[in-house]
Every structure is written in C-alpha cells, then in structure tokens.
Enzyme design. Structure first.
Site, PDB file in Angstrom:
ATOM      1  N   TYR A 133       0.794  -1.226   0.000  1.00  0.00           N
ATOM      2  CA  TYR A 133       0.000   0.000   0.000  1.00  0.00           C
ATOM      3  C   TYR A 133       0.829   1.280   0.000  1.00  0.00           C
ATOM      4  CZ  TYR A 133      -4.218  -2.795   0.979  1.00  0.00           C
ATOM      5  OH  TYR A 133      -5.259  -3.698   0.910  1.00  0.00           O
ATOM      6  N   LYS A 184       2.190 -15.449   3.664  1.00  0.00           N
ATOM      7  CA  LYS A 184       2.114 -16.354   2.522  1.00  0.00           C
ATOM      8  C   LYS A 184       3.560 -16.721   2.165  1.00  0.00           C
ATOM      9  CE  LYS A 184      -0.597 -18.312  -0.452  1.00  0.00           C
ATOM     10  NZ  LYS A 184      -1.327 -19.511  -0.072  1.00  0.00           N
ATOM     11  N   ASP A 217      -4.411 -18.022   3.800  1.00  0.00           N
ATOM     12  CA  ASP A 217      -5.585 -18.730   3.274  1.00  0.00           C
ATOM     13  C   ASP A 217      -6.084 -19.765   4.284  1.00  0.00           C
ATOM     14  OD1 ASP A 217      -3.106 -19.859   2.779  1.00  0.00           O
ATOM     15  OD2 ASP A 217      -3.662 -20.796   0.887  1.00  0.00           O
ATOM     16  N   ASP A 241      -6.181  -5.961   5.775  1.00  0.00           N
ATOM     17  CA  ASP A 241      -7.345  -5.305   5.186  1.00  0.00           C
ATOM     18  C   ASP A 241      -8.469  -6.326   5.001  1.00  0.00           C
ATOM     19  OD1 ASP A 241      -8.953  -3.513   3.897  1.00  0.00           O
ATOM     20  OD2 ASP A 241      -7.598  -3.121   2.222  1.00  0.00           O
ATOM     21  N   ASP A 245     -12.078  -7.185   7.480  1.00  0.00           N
ATOM     22  CA  ASP A 245     -13.455  -7.141   6.965  1.00  0.00           C
ATOM     23  C   ASP A 245     -14.170  -8.445   7.310  1.00  0.00           C
ATOM     24  OD1 ASP A 245     -13.250  -4.606   5.986  1.00  0.00           O
ATOM     25  OD2 ASP A 245     -14.023  -5.086   3.992  1.00  0.00           O
TER      26      ASP A 245
END
Ligand code: ATP
Length: 354
Positions: A133, A184, A217, A241, A245
């Site tokens: 970001y 990851k 994941d 992020d 959510d």
C-alpha cells in the site's frame, strides 16, 4: 492536564456519527478538548485543500489524538482527496499499527452456527505503513496490448519487527496467551521469509506466549471453523485489510466495527472501519456505535482505561436491549430507530453507568 483531540468528521455519514461520538465522550467529564476541522470533500471542492500546510506539525505538537469520521464522496473522482487526508496522516504520522478488535458483543450478531461471545474475541494488528500500500510501482506502455503494471510490496526489517513486537506486547499486557501471524511465506519467499524469521525472534522475547505462523488462506478458513482458537492476529497491510473485513462480518458488521491507527506514545488516529456510506448519508440510518467504540479505543490510548470500559459496557447494553439502526435489524429484530435516537439512548446509559 487537558488533552486536545482533533475531530475530523469528513464526508457522508462521518459528521452524523462524529457528532454523537463527541457528545458521548464529552459526557464522561474527562479533561478533553475537542477542536473541529472541516477537511473533507466540501472543503476540497471549494478550495482544493486536503490538509493545510503545517497541519501535520500542529497535530504532532498540540494534539493527543485524532477522532476521525470518514472520507469519500461521489463528487470527487477516485476520492483523490482521501489520499491527501487519511492516507497522508497514516503515513506521515507513521501510524504503523492498525488495531481492529473483532469482539462479539451479543450472540445474536454472530453469523456462525454455534459460535457466540465466548468464541469470537480476537484482535487484529495490521501493519499500516508498508506492504503493498505504499504506491511503489509503475506502469509501462499503458493502454497498449503490451502494458506492464507492477506493484511492489515493501517489507522492512524495522517495519515488520515493530508491528510484531506491538502484537506480542498487547498480548502480554492483557494476559492473552496466543499470537498468530498470517503470511504467505510459501510463495512470497523473500518478503514473507523476513516476516517468518523476525516472528521467530520476537516470539523468543516473549516466552510465555504461544506463537504460531500460518498461511493467510488457511487462517481465513480456520477463522470460520474455530474462531475461538485466536486471540491476537498480526499480519501485513493487504492481508490485514481483508481479514479485518471478515472479522467485522463475524461480529455484527460495519456499523459496530472500530479501529485505531496507532504509533505508541505519539498522536494517533481513531476511526470506524466503515467509510462515508454515501448511500445512507443524511437519512438518519447510520449506526453511530462504530464511532463510539473507536472513541473507547482512543480513551484507552490516552490512558483513560476505566472510562473506555464504561463506554464499551454502555454500547454492549445498547445492543442487548436498546434502540438500533436499520443495519442491525436483520440480526437483532425489532423496529429500526434513527442515528439520533440511538445516540440519545446511549448518552443516557453512559450517564447512568457507575
Ligand atoms: P467508502 O469508499 O468511503 O469506504 P463505501 O460505500 O464503499 O464508502 P462504506 O462506507 O464502508 O463503503 O459502506 C459500505 C456499506 O455498508 C454502505 O453502503 C452502508 O450501507 C453500510 N454501512 C457502512 N457504515 C455503516 C454504518 N455506520 N451504519 C449503517 N450502515 C453502514
């Protein structure tokens, strides 16, 4: 000593919920002074100001915290003003911790079968200044069939270490036993290799805490299957992020999801997770509870722990047995009330609380 708070209500439902948040905070009788600033779409469209020159220095010098509503307005293409306001403060004030508690305050808000308050109480530490970001990257041969677009993920040793340390310190201070890092590292071997190595080191400094590194994941699946296995989750900007959510959806939705953008010991920013929600602006439909709970996080940051708990307690009671805005009606049932009605009831609860 009086602590000064910069209030930036912003756009859309931001001012509607900020008004209530500040009224509730003022009712606590703490030595806080609230100064209001009109930065947002109206001001930007009027004179192109996002934040005026020197404002960051003013914040650093004179303010203890920023209480922020939301920015985003369909009249501003690409919401370009938001970059100059919210993102600028996150980066320039080096607010490297994005703290998002995902705590269920009423069993009826849980969308998971058989999972209630005792299962859903984790906190996410999202790295807030690096990762994907930072805007590092570029485009080559734009608009042609040979276009190449690149986004660079920034991971610095210093940036990774400080967010990991913050997560462990939080667990330690609150007597929590588990910290889970999401990455990851199986595919993003360089950047996330750095996260893995640093995590092992930071974990060694906190021997009483169980430290587990997981692929993001696998964690996303497990948060649905057994959220009770998680207390503190720490991760990078992008994964944070997405996971937050998910966390908001597991605990009652955007109307009650609060967040802090924090640099310990420095001026920090507190805001609801939701945006300006232009679709419901000026209709009295906005849920003010996310803003109020963000105020509770701010109070904790400012050292007013007891008052923070008083606020959170009043919000819990409000959800349990008080008026609610339309977003909570599908989960809680009952008639819908307006933002103002919920705010007024909450104010009475806070005043009545011991
Ligand atoms: P932005 O780009 O500013 O984030 P957005 O509309 O894409 O705006 P949000 O503002 O977060 O995203 O809103 C998503 C939806 O969630 C809204 O359309 C609205 O219906 C709902 N919502 C968000 N915040 C609230 C709230 N405080 N109370 C009730 N509903 C809300």
């Amino acid at each position: 000593m009086t602590q000064r708070i910069a209030v930036i209500p912003g756009d859309g439902i931001g001012p509607e919920v900020a008004r209530i948040g500040v009224r509730v905070l003022e009712s606590l009788g703490l030595p806080l002074q609230f100064d209001w600033f009109d930065f947002g779409a109206d001001r930007y469209l009027r004179d192109r100001t996002t934040l005026p020159a020197g404002f960051m220095d003013t914040l650093r010098r004179e303010y203890a915290a920023i209480y922020f509503g939301a920015v985003g307005d369909p009249r501003v293409p690409g919401n370009e003003h938001a970059k100059g306001i919210l993102l600028a403060m996150r980066f320039e004030l080096d607010l490297y911790i994005n703290l998002r508690p995902c705590i269920l305050i009423d069993d009826r808000l849980s969308p998971l079968k058989g999972k209630g308050r005792e299962h859903l109480k984790f906190v996410v530490f999202r790295e807030n200044t690096e990762g994907l970001y930072t805007g590092t990257g570029g485009v080559l041969r734009q608009g042609t069939a040979d276009e190449v677009a690149q986004e660079v993920e920034i991971n610095t040793r210093k940036g990774v270490e400080r967010i990991l340390e913050a997560a462990f310190a939080y667990a330690q201070q609150r007597g929590l036993r588990r910290v889970c890092m999401a990455d990851k590292a199986n595919v993003l071997v360089f950047g996330h290799g750095l996260w893995r190595r640093t995590f092992a080191e930071v974990a060694r400094r906190h021997p009483g805490i169980e430290a587990k590194a997981m692929y993001v994941d696998a964690l996303a699946m497990d948060l649905i299957r057994q959220p009770e296995a998680y207390e503190v989750i720490v991760t990078n900007n992008l994964f944070g992020d997405i996971l937050t959510d998910l966390g908001a959806a597991l605990t009652g939705g955007l109307g009650i999801a609060a967040s802090g953008n924090i640099h310990p010991g420095r001026v920090s920013l507190f805001e609801p997770v939701h945006g300006s929600a232009p679709d419901i602006a000026s209709q009295g439909k906005a849920n003010p509870l996310a803003m109020v709970l963000s105020g509770a996080l701010m109070l904790e940051h400012l050292g007013h722990r007891r008052e923070a708990q008083r606020l959170s307690g009043a919000v819990e009671e409000q959800v349990r047995s008080g008026a609610r805005t339309p977003d909570l009606v599908p989960l809680l049932g009952g008639p819908a009330s307006t933002t103002e009605q919920v705010g007024n009831e909450l104010l009475a609860r806070v005043s009545a609380a011991p």
